[in-house]
Design an enzyme around this catalytic site. Sequence first.
Site, PDB file in Angstrom:
ATOM      1  N   LYS A  93     -16.726 -15.777 -17.207  1.00 26.06           N
ATOM      2  CA  LYS A  93     -16.231 -15.255 -15.938  1.00 26.06           C
ATOM      3  C   LYS A  93     -17.287 -15.384 -14.836  1.00 26.06           C
ATOM      4  O   LYS A  93     -18.486 -15.339 -15.109  1.00 26.06           O
ATOM      5  CB  LYS A  93     -15.850 -13.772 -16.090  1.00 26.06           C
ATOM      6  CG  LYS A  93     -14.853 -13.485 -17.195  1.00 26.06           C
ATOM      7  CD  LYS A  93     -13.491 -14.103 -16.942  1.00 26.06           C
ATOM      8  CE  LYS A  93     -12.665 -13.313 -15.971  1.00 26.06           C
ATOM      9  NZ  LYS A  93     -11.941 -12.202 -16.578  1.00 26.06           N
ATOM     10  N   LYS A 108     -10.830 -21.566 -15.056  1.00 24.31           N
ATOM     11  CA  LYS A 108      -9.863 -20.563 -15.497  1.00 24.31           C
ATOM     12  C   LYS A 108      -9.036 -20.192 -14.270  1.00 24.31           C
ATOM     13  O   LYS A 108      -9.553 -19.592 -13.319  1.00 24.31           O
ATOM     14  CB  LYS A 108     -10.590 -19.341 -16.061  1.00 24.31           C
ATOM     15  CG  LYS A 108      -9.643 -18.287 -16.585  1.00 24.31           C
ATOM     16  CD  LYS A 108     -10.415 -17.226 -17.352  1.00 24.31           C
ATOM     17  CE  LYS A 108      -9.496 -16.269 -18.077  1.00 24.31           C
ATOM     18  NZ  LYS A 108      -8.626 -15.506 -17.188  1.00 24.31           N
ATOM     19  N   LEU A 148      -8.100 -14.617 -23.998  1.00 29.78           N
ATOM     20  CA  LEU A 148      -9.405 -15.208 -24.299  1.00 29.78           C
ATOM     21  C   LEU A 148     -10.478 -14.131 -24.309  1.00 29.78           C
ATOM     22  O   LEU A 148     -10.430 -13.189 -23.530  1.00 29.78           O
ATOM     23  CB  LEU A 148      -9.773 -16.247 -23.240  1.00 29.78           C
ATOM     24  CG  LEU A 148      -8.903 -17.506 -23.192  1.00 29.78           C
ATOM     25  CD1 LEU A 148      -9.206 -18.307 -21.932  1.00 29.78           C
ATOM     26  CD2 LEU A 148      -9.155 -18.355 -24.423  1.00 29.78           C
ATOM     27  N   LYS A 192     -13.612 -24.809 -24.639  1.00 29.98           N
ATOM     28  CA  LYS A 192     -12.809 -24.914 -25.866  1.00 29.98           C
ATOM     29  C   LYS A 192     -13.442 -25.956 -26.781  1.00 29.98           C
ATOM     30  O   LYS A 192     -13.887 -27.007 -26.299  1.00 29.98           O
ATOM     31  CB  LYS A 192     -11.380 -25.367 -25.519  1.00 29.98           C
ATOM     32  CG  LYS A 192     -10.641 -24.399 -24.611  1.00 29.98           C
ATOM     33  CD  LYS A 192      -9.296 -24.947 -24.142  1.00 29.98           C
ATOM     34  CE  LYS A 192      -8.665 -23.974 -23.150  1.00 29.98           C
ATOM     35  NZ  LYS A 192      -7.536 -24.541 -22.413  1.00 29.98           N
ATOM     36  N   ASP A 230       2.462   1.635  -3.394  1.00 33.17           N
ATOM     37  CA  ASP A 230       1.492   2.137  -4.376  1.00 33.17           C
ATOM     38  C   ASP A 230       1.194   3.610  -4.147  1.00 33.17           C
ATOM     39  O   ASP A 230       0.995   4.377  -5.088  1.00 33.17           O
ATOM     40  CB  ASP A 230       0.202   1.322  -4.325  1.00 33.17           C
ATOM     41  CG  ASP A 230       0.427  -0.080  -4.881  1.00 33.17           C
ATOM     42  OD1 ASP A 230       1.449  -0.272  -5.556  1.00 33.17           O
ATOM     43  OD2 ASP A 230      -0.408  -0.958  -4.622  1.00 33.17           O
ATOM     44  N   GLU A 251     -13.339 -26.205 -18.255  1.00 30.50           N
ATOM     45  CA  GLU A 251     -12.334 -26.346 -17.205  1.00 30.50           C
ATOM     46  C   GLU A 251     -12.203 -25.029 -16.467  1.00 30.50           C
ATOM     47  O   GLU A 251     -12.555 -23.978 -17.010  1.00 30.50           O
ATOM     48  CB  GLU A 251     -10.988 -26.727 -17.830  1.00 30.50           C
ATOM     49  CG  GLU A 251     -10.394 -25.582 -18.647  1.00 30.50           C
ATOM     50  CD  GLU A 251      -9.319 -26.025 -19.641  1.00 30.50           C
ATOM     51  OE1 GLU A 251      -9.687 -26.674 -20.635  1.00 30.50           O
ATOM     52  OE2 GLU A 251      -8.153 -25.699 -19.410  1.00 30.50           O
ATOM     53  N   CYS A 265     -15.049  22.355 -29.896  1.00 34.46           N
ATOM     54  CA  CYS A 265     -15.115  21.914 -28.494  1.00 34.46           C
ATOM     55  C   CYS A 265     -13.718  21.505 -28.059  1.00 34.46           C
ATOM     56  O   CYS A 265     -13.127  20.583 -28.617  1.00 34.46           O
ATOM     57  CB  CYS A 265     -16.074  20.743 -28.338  1.00 34.46           C
ATOM     58  SG  CYS A 265     -16.061  20.062 -26.663  1.00 34.46           S
ATOM     59  N   ASP A 286      -6.528 -18.328 -11.892  1.00 34.29           N
ATOM     60  CA  ASP A 286      -6.150 -16.925 -11.764  1.00 34.29           C
ATOM     61  C   ASP A 286      -4.686 -16.823 -11.347  1.00 34.29           C
ATOM     62  O   ASP A 286      -4.371 -16.613 -10.185  1.00 34.29           O
ATOM     63  CB  ASP A 286      -7.071 -16.244 -10.742  1.00 34.29           C
ATOM     64  CG  ASP A 286      -7.000 -14.738 -10.853  1.00 34.29           C
ATOM     65  OD1 ASP A 286      -6.338 -14.236 -11.784  1.00 34.29           O
ATOM     66  OD2 ASP A 286      -7.597 -14.062  -9.997  1.00 34.29           O
ATOM     67  N   CYS A 320     -22.108  16.307 -27.779  1.00 31.62           N
ATOM     68  CA  CYS A 320     -21.805  17.715 -28.005  1.00 31.62           C
ATOM     69  C   CYS A 320     -21.720  17.939 -29.510  1.00 31.62           C
ATOM     70  O   CYS A 320     -21.082  17.177 -30.235  1.00 31.62           O
ATOM     71  CB  CYS A 320     -20.466  18.038 -27.343  1.00 31.62           C
ATOM     72  SG  CYS A 320     -19.688  19.527 -27.967  1.00 31.62           S
ATOM     73  N   ALA A 378       0.834  -1.205   0.000  1.00 35.39           N
ATOM     74  CA  ALA A 378       0.000   0.000   0.000  1.00 35.39           C
ATOM     75  C   ALA A 378       0.868   1.254   0.000  1.00 35.39           C
ATOM     76  O   ALA A 378       0.610   2.209  -0.732  1.00 35.39           O
ATOM     77  CB  ALA A 378      -0.927  -0.014   1.209  1.00 35.39           C
ATOM     78  N   ASP A 379       1.939   1.239   0.820  1.00 36.99           N
ATOM     79  CA  ASP A 379       2.809   2.423   0.882  1.00 36.99           C
ATOM     80  C   ASP A 379       3.526   2.630  -0.447  1.00 36.99           C
ATOM     81  O   ASP A 379       3.688   3.749  -0.926  1.00 36.99           O
ATOM     82  CB  ASP A 379       3.852   2.275   1.997  1.00 36.99           C
ATOM     83  CG  ASP A 379       3.215   2.450   3.365  1.00 36.99           C
ATOM     84  OD1 ASP A 379       2.067   2.948   3.401  1.00 36.99           O
ATOM     85  OD2 ASP A 379       3.843   2.083   4.371  1.00 36.99           O
TER      86      ASP A 379
HETATM   87  S1  IVH Z   1      -6.472 -21.328 -22.714  1.00 34.28           S
HETATM   88  C1  IVH Z   1      -5.239 -19.612 -26.847  1.00 34.28           C
HETATM   89  N1  IVH Z   1      -7.195 -22.266 -20.386  1.00 34.28           N
HETATM   90  O1  IVH Z   1      -6.424 -16.899 -19.078  1.00 34.28           O
HETATM   91  C2  IVH Z   1      -5.822 -19.568 -25.489  1.00 34.28           C
HETATM   92  N2  IVH Z   1      -6.242 -20.096 -20.453  1.00 34.28           N
HETATM   93  O2  IVH Z   1      -7.695 -14.609 -20.332  1.00 34.28           O
HETATM   94  C3  IVH Z   1      -4.937 -20.144 -24.463  1.00 34.28           C
HETATM   95  N3  IVH Z   1      -5.992 -19.061 -18.260  1.00 34.28           N
HETATM   96  O3  IVH Z   1      -3.705 -15.915 -21.031  1.00 34.28           O
HETATM   97  C4  IVH Z   1      -5.470 -19.971 -23.115  1.00 34.28           C
HETATM   98  N4  IVH Z   1      -6.798 -20.727 -17.086  1.00 34.28           N
HETATM   99  O4  IVH Z   1      -3.222 -17.128 -18.824  1.00 34.28           O
HETATM  100  C5  IVH Z   1      -6.672 -21.231 -21.040  1.00 34.28           C
HETATM  101  N5  IVH Z   1      -7.814 -23.255 -18.386  1.00 34.28           N
HETATM  102  C6  IVH Z   1      -7.301 -22.228 -19.050  1.00 34.28           C
HETATM  103  C7  IVH Z   1      -6.854 -21.081 -18.384  1.00 34.28           C
HETATM  104  C8  IVH Z   1      -6.347 -20.017 -19.125  1.00 34.28           C
HETATM  105  C9  IVH Z   1      -6.272 -19.517 -17.029  1.00 34.28           C
HETATM  106  C10 IVH Z   1      -5.431 -17.739 -18.538  1.00 34.28           C
HETATM  107  C11 IVH Z   1      -4.290 -17.690 -19.510  1.00 34.28           C
HETATM  108  C12 IVH Z   1      -4.726 -16.755 -20.611  1.00 34.28           C
HETATM  109  C13 IVH Z   1      -5.804 -15.981 -19.917  1.00 34.28           C
HETATM  110  C14 IVH Z   1      -6.794 -15.433 -20.927  1.00 34.28           C
END
Ligand code: IVH
Length: 705
Positions: free
Chosen positions: A321, A125, A93, A297, A47, A123, A450, A127, A444, A44-45
């Site tokens: 998401k 995603k 993505l 996918k 930043d 699957e 402007c 983080d 506008c 925090a400091d």
């Molecule tokens: S596939 C060509 N699968 O999300 C696409 N990405 O927002 C290859 N990520 O840059 C990515 N989990 O870092 C894929 N199960 C998953 C993922 C994943 C996390 C990340 C990845 C990508 C980012 C895209």
Amino acid sequence: MAMAVDVEQLTEAEARAELARLAEAISAANLAYHTLDAPELSDADFDALKRRNLAIEARFPSLKRSDSPSEQVGGAVAEGFGKVAHAVRMLSLENAFLDSDVAEFEERVRKYLGAAALAFTAEPKIDGLSLSLRYENGVLLQAATRGDGEIGENVTENARTIADIPQRLTDAPALLEVRGEVYMSHADFAALNQRQAERGGRTFANPRNAAAGSLRQLDANITAARPLRFFAYAWGALSAPLATTQIDAIARLNRLGFQTNPLTVLCSGPDEMLAQYRKIEAERALLGYDIDGVVYKVNDLGLQARLGFRSATPRWAIAHKFAAELAWTQLEAIDIQVGRTGALSPVARLTPVTVGGVVVANATLHNEDYIAGRAAKGSPIREGRDIRIGDWVQIYRAGDVIPKIADVDLTRRPDDAQPYVFPHTCPQCGSPAHREPGDAVRRCTGGLICPAQAMERLKHFVSRGAFDIEGLGAKQVEMFFHDEDLPVKSPADIFTLAARDAANGLRKLKNREGFGETSVKKLFAAIDAKRKIPLDRLIFGLGIRHVGEVASSLLARHYSTWPAFEAAITHALPGTPEWAELTSIDGVGAVLAGSLVAALQNGPERAAIDALVAELDVQPVQALGRVDSPVAGKTVVFTGTLEKMSRAEAKARAEALGAKVSGSVSAKTDLLVAGPGAGSKAKDAQKHGVKIIDEDDWLALIGQA
Ligand code: IVH
């Protein structure tokens, strides 16, 4: 640190001294953190220092130092690692937020392929941060971060310390790039932060930051001491395919010794995809690591190849998401910002509140209807509750974008709160602000008179996809815009800067605070270098409403040279052949054409464009794609039903071969590809003597039969 003086109160001398102190303090903190791993400041400091530095620079752009900390991304680390060019680009993505986004994605893919039903994998995603691992003959030779997708950082030594990453593979293709996510578990994250705190070190805001900070360490010993993990989910360059489907390829990676996510499943269609989404969402809190959505996918790798990529994302995948985090806070004020095309955008000024780990003080309010509680077609949003200054509002962030307001709490509304009255004149120039029928936005009408529009257009003009002039960014544009000695009010003024400066006697740029002989020379050289500009960049740089990067490229490829483009647009009015040609370009509709014509036919706007072009050497643009193909440079129209592929795929393939694909037949058309049910276009083709072939002839012609 002592209570700092409000940035608005600083004198120039104080600001200069403080910028020097801040540069030193931030660089020392960076060194302590990244290189010595002996952090002295909390996140925090740290930043706060960077924010203050930015605020002072924003107020005194001319005082910005050449070693300004705001120009350094991640401090010394970025410089410390070698660069790696990815053999196959690392993409991101596309995001979906709603179930209907997923349904649309599935339908779009199906239509593109002309398929009846498709299987998808689903699957989590993860983080974390993505990593590409290069194995040659089964030996790990290189590990690289994503970077900008083309070029990443070489973190091989660090990756070798991660237990989930095998050093050797048996039975792998001779060349194999495995891609996946580096992450930190919740338990390891908590323990790391505790250790850091006990040592008086810097703690991390979340596991993702901790993973990134740990992987991007110049000293691999530090990475080794930080418990990182890795899930494999994709691949880059390969000497032999891993499998024929996504799900089998993942299974193969697992057999090769990689961790793959156990929640990866095969789904027969949207219903099963959404069911898996719900299942993963329900298990999210118990997984022990952060995920922020579900990735779908296309399972068949042959179909993935046919679908291919857009500029930055694959067509065959999407990230669904999870709903954003929410927080309540008070709306202190509503400001109106005026954009490049005159749009008045209301911005909520909020009592700062933390949402999903980030402090939020501003949120978008979209437009006047949104504030009033009405959706585009008059239906109520928030059950019709309007938003007033003083209200308690609920903030959310969806997919790391600008925070938004989800709801308002009427029980906490102050008694004296008044309905917000949206201005009908531009707050910047006083011109009337009109709302066209069907447009949610009030604009506008001041155009270039402007100052806000003029300035935003200049910022757009110098931006990345446009002229991209080194050393002349948004901040400098703002400074020159208000400058009395060297004003820059329109793009042409940028190219006369050097000449005007030379005539300015003592008040030359090099004698000013923040500039020196060398930096001025560099700036003028960077400006000169951009006199030679490709037509597409020029068109995009003009900042005409509806004319984005894609449209600019289509237009440039169609007209090729500035004189041809300029002559055509100057004469294009509905009913003229020029208009017919313009709107026959696939991707150019009447709205875009109207906006373009308005800009090039309007007096002051046109004068500004002519003045600019007089300073430039506009480079012609060739049609994209291969030049050696039998259809390169030919204008092709598709009509009727195609049986082997969808219209979209046919178009993408034709363009990849250098053909221009048009939506209507004219004397300039070279070829009409007609499937069953071809109607008026076939007649037009006969009228113009255009050659007509069927889909099979076409595939034979392009060698893809
Ligand atoms: S596939 C060509 N699968 O999300 C696409 N990405 O927002 C290859 N990520 O840059 C990515 N989990 O870092 C894929 N199960 C998953 C993922 C994943 C996390 C990340 C990845 C990508 C980012 C895209």
